[in-house]
Write a protein that holds these residues in place. Structure first.
Motif, PDB file in Angstrom:
ATOM      1  N   LYS A 112       0.835  -1.202   0.000  1.00  0.00           N
ATOM      2  CA  LYS A 112       0.000   0.000   0.000  1.00  0.00           C
ATOM      3  C   LYS A 112       0.868   1.250   0.000  1.00  0.00           C
ATOM      4  O   LYS A 112       0.587   2.235  -0.699  1.00  0.00           O
ATOM      5  CB  LYS A 112      -0.920  -0.026   1.228  1.00  0.00           C
ATOM      6  CG  LYS A 112      -1.991   1.053   1.226  1.00  0.00           C
ATOM      7  CD  LYS A 112      -2.939   0.885   2.410  1.00  0.00           C
ATOM      8  CE  LYS A 112      -4.023   1.954   2.409  1.00  0.00           C
ATOM      9  NZ  LYS A 112      -4.952   1.799   3.550  1.00  0.00           N
ATOM     10  N   THR A 115       2.537   1.738  -3.425  1.00  0.00           N
ATOM     11  CA  THR A 115       1.567   2.333  -4.357  1.00  0.00           C
ATOM     12  C   THR A 115       1.449   3.835  -4.131  1.00  0.00           C
ATOM     13  O   THR A 115       1.428   4.624  -5.077  1.00  0.00           O
ATOM     14  CB  THR A 115       0.186   1.674  -4.178  1.00  0.00           C
ATOM     15  OG1 THR A 115       0.320   0.255  -4.310  1.00  0.00           O
ATOM     16  CG2 THR A 115      -0.807   2.192  -5.209  1.00  0.00           C
ATOM     17  N   ARG A 116       1.388   4.232  -2.858  1.00  0.00           N
ATOM     18  CA  ARG A 116       1.253   5.656  -2.528  1.00  0.00           C
ATOM     19  C   ARG A 116       2.486   6.452  -2.947  1.00  0.00           C
ATOM     20  O   ARG A 116       2.379   7.515  -3.567  1.00  0.00           O
ATOM     21  CB  ARG A 116       1.026   5.817  -1.017  1.00  0.00           C
ATOM     22  CG  ARG A 116       0.873   7.263  -0.570  1.00  0.00           C
ATOM     23  CD  ARG A 116       0.781   7.369   0.947  1.00  0.00           C
ATOM     24  NE  ARG A 116       1.955   6.830   1.604  1.00  0.00           N
ATOM     25  CZ  ARG A 116       3.108   7.507   1.725  1.00  0.00           C
ATOM     26  NH1 ARG A 116       3.227   8.724   1.216  1.00  0.00           N
ATOM     27  NH2 ARG A 116       4.133   6.958   2.349  1.00  0.00           N
ATOM     28  N   ASN A 119       2.751   7.114  -6.529  1.00  0.00           N
ATOM     29  CA  ASN A 119       1.605   7.891  -7.036  1.00  0.00           C
ATOM     30  C   ASN A 119       0.770   7.093  -8.043  1.00  0.00           C
ATOM     31  O   ASN A 119       0.381   7.594  -9.094  1.00  0.00           O
ATOM     32  CB  ASN A 119       2.092   9.195  -7.704  1.00  0.00           C
ATOM     33  CG  ASN A 119       2.775  10.120  -6.714  1.00  0.00           C
ATOM     34  OD1 ASN A 119       2.283  10.310  -5.602  1.00  0.00           O
ATOM     35  ND2 ASN A 119       3.902  10.669  -7.107  1.00  0.00           N
ATOM     36  N   GLU A 121      -2.107   5.299  -7.036  1.00  0.00           N
ATOM     37  CA  GLU A 121      -3.409   4.945  -6.449  1.00  0.00           C
ATOM     38  C   GLU A 121      -4.523   4.955  -7.501  1.00  0.00           C
ATOM     39  O   GLU A 121      -5.370   4.054  -7.529  1.00  0.00           O
ATOM     40  CB  GLU A 121      -3.792   5.920  -5.323  1.00  0.00           C
ATOM     41  CG  GLU A 121      -2.884   5.870  -4.103  1.00  0.00           C
ATOM     42  CD  GLU A 121      -1.850   6.977  -4.122  1.00  0.00           C
ATOM     43  OE1 GLU A 121      -1.451   7.414  -3.039  1.00  0.00           O
ATOM     44  OE2 GLU A 121      -1.447   7.400  -5.234  1.00  0.00           O
ATOM     45  N   ASN A 122      -4.504   5.960  -8.377  1.00  0.00           N
ATOM     46  CA  ASN A 122      -5.548   6.062  -9.404  1.00  0.00           C
ATOM     47  C   ASN A 122      -5.445   4.946 -10.430  1.00  0.00           C
ATOM     48  O   ASN A 122      -6.447   4.473 -10.968  1.00  0.00           O
ATOM     49  CB  ASN A 122      -5.474   7.424 -10.107  1.00  0.00           C
ATOM     50  CG  ASN A 122      -5.829   8.566  -9.177  1.00  0.00           C
ATOM     51  OD1 ASN A 122      -6.543   8.366  -8.195  1.00  0.00           O
ATOM     52  ND2 ASN A 122      -5.318   9.754  -9.460  1.00  0.00           N
TER      53      ASN A 122
END
Length: 416
Positions: A112, A115-116, A119, A121-122
């Motif tokens: 997680k 992923t953050r 960048n 997440e979208n």
């Protein structure tokens, strides 16, 4: 430079002291530091080359930086990253992922955070992945802009690396290193751990002294050139002082890590103020004294006379019974012998008051209960152990404020 111009650039002494404290504290707290890399130049060069092969040539690599806390692992990696990322074209084309085993306690949390930090997440959205490998591969695939040479390099930094090795099946590590060995995307995986000792400072005492000079010298851009010049001249003379050299030699022999040195120099720096604008040999001696103070002996200085008497009674019991444990009742009896012998009503406390003082010594961790004993035992008869030795009690009595003569004599008779 004319005298007039020189005076125009001079600052009030208080402002100079504020600037010194701000700049040197920042350096000693490792938010800034000198360029000198004491003892790890070869490792720095090797790490820079490894990272360059990833960010410039698209070659995947991995490395594990191992060393005790304070040996310079984080500084080494930070310096290497700064060196390769000075070129803007490289910096804009490199992604960094910082993970820490103390924060990312399992692979799900780590993914997680990856992923953050990337960048993405979208891009991931509500997508459901069957495995960690699938998830990680998708993240790296999303960064591709073409073939391997045009893919965006990713630097994974895993602090407290050994904690990631405790994750179930080591899935995250397995997949990261698998990607580093494949042609999926250019990645570098750098682990830092203090689990094993490998990165040891190899600098000499002369290097250590030069490090002190670098840490405490004021930079040329200091706002007041006159003060800066006086400060650096005084520092140079000071480092040749025998007392200062002895302090640094003792510190060097005790611990060569730079973090410990920084703490010593911070204590030295704290003594600089408006009435004492420059460092002196006494500042180093006092800082060393504070660093080597016995914390338990210091606690004794704040005890009441009754509490100090109980400590003396405990030490007397240990002398009599060759270090065997004692209980409150034994300590109280020993204390009462002293009171009766001296016939001093001033020490004639009620038993509950003495018990309260005994319990306070336990709260201060000057005594501790013996392990494996039943908690059902009455507290007056619970066996305890004294966590002080002869020298600590002796030192505390010498510095104890207004210690009664008869108490000191009683203590000396039990310490002899």
């Amino acid at each position: 430079m004319s005298k007039r111009k020189s005076k125009e650039k001079s600052l009030p002494l208080g402002e100079c002291i504020s600037q010194v404290q701000a700049q040197l504290r920042q350096r000693l707290l490792q938010r800034g530091r000198p360029d000198r890399r004491c003892g790890v130049e070869a490792q720095h060069k090797h790490l820079v080359e490894l990272l360059k092969r990833t960010v410039i040539h698209g070659e995947s690599n991995s490395a594990l930086i191992i060393g005790p806390r304070g040996s310079g692992k984080t500084m080494l990696l930070r310096d290497a990253l700064e060196e390769i990322l000075t070129v803007r074209e490289i910096k804009d084309n490199v992604l960094q992922v910082q993970l820490n085993g103390l924060l990312q306690t399992d692979d799900r949390i780590a993914l997680k955070d990856i992923t953050r930090q990337l960048n993405l997440e979208n891009v991931v959205g509500e997508r459901v992945f069957g495995s960690i490998a699938e998830n990680l591969s998708f993240l790296l695939e999303a960064l591709k802009t073409g073939d391997r040479t045009s893919s965006c390099p990713v630097l994974f930094v895993l602090d407290e690396f050994d904690l990631f090795a405790h994750h179930k099946n080591q899935t995250l590590l397995y997949n990261l290193f698998d990607i580093a060995q494949s042609a999926q995307a250019p990645v570098a995986v750098i682990g830092l751990t203090c689990r094993l000792i490998h990165l040891l400072n190899s600098f000499t005492f002369s290097d250590y002294q030069e490090g002190v000079k670098d840490l405490l010298s004021l930079a040329p851009e200091f706002p007041d050139p006159q003060y800066s010049e006086k400060w650096n001249t005084n520092l140079q003379v000071l480092l040749e002082n025998k007392s200062v050299e002895e302090v640094l030699q003792k510190q060097f022999n005790t611990s060569k890590d730079m973090r410990s040195l920084h703490m010593l120099l911070l204590l030295v720096l704290c003594r600089v103020n408006g009435s004492h604008p420059h460092l002196s040999a006494g500042d180093f001696v006092e800082a060393q004294r504070l660093r080597s103070q016995d914390s338990k002996a210091n606690i004794l200085h704040g005890l009441s006379v009754l509490e100090m008497c109980l400590v003396i009674a405990m030490k007397h019991l240990q002398d009599i019974y060759s270090g065997e444990p004692f209980n409150f009742q034994m300590v109280h009896n020993e204390f009462q012998k002293f009171v009766q012998r001296k016939a001093h009503s001033v020490y004639n406390f009620e038993k509950p008051v003495v018990l309260k003082a005994f319990e306070h010594l336990y709260q201060l961790e000057l005594i501790k209960p013996m392990e494996g004993l039943s908690v059902r035992t009455q507290k007056e008869y619970r066996l305890m152990k004294l966590l002080l030795d002869h020298s600590q009690i002796s030192e505390a009595l010498q510095k104890y404020p207004n210690c009664p003569t008869d108490v000191r004599q009683w203590a000396m008779s039990s310490l002899s």
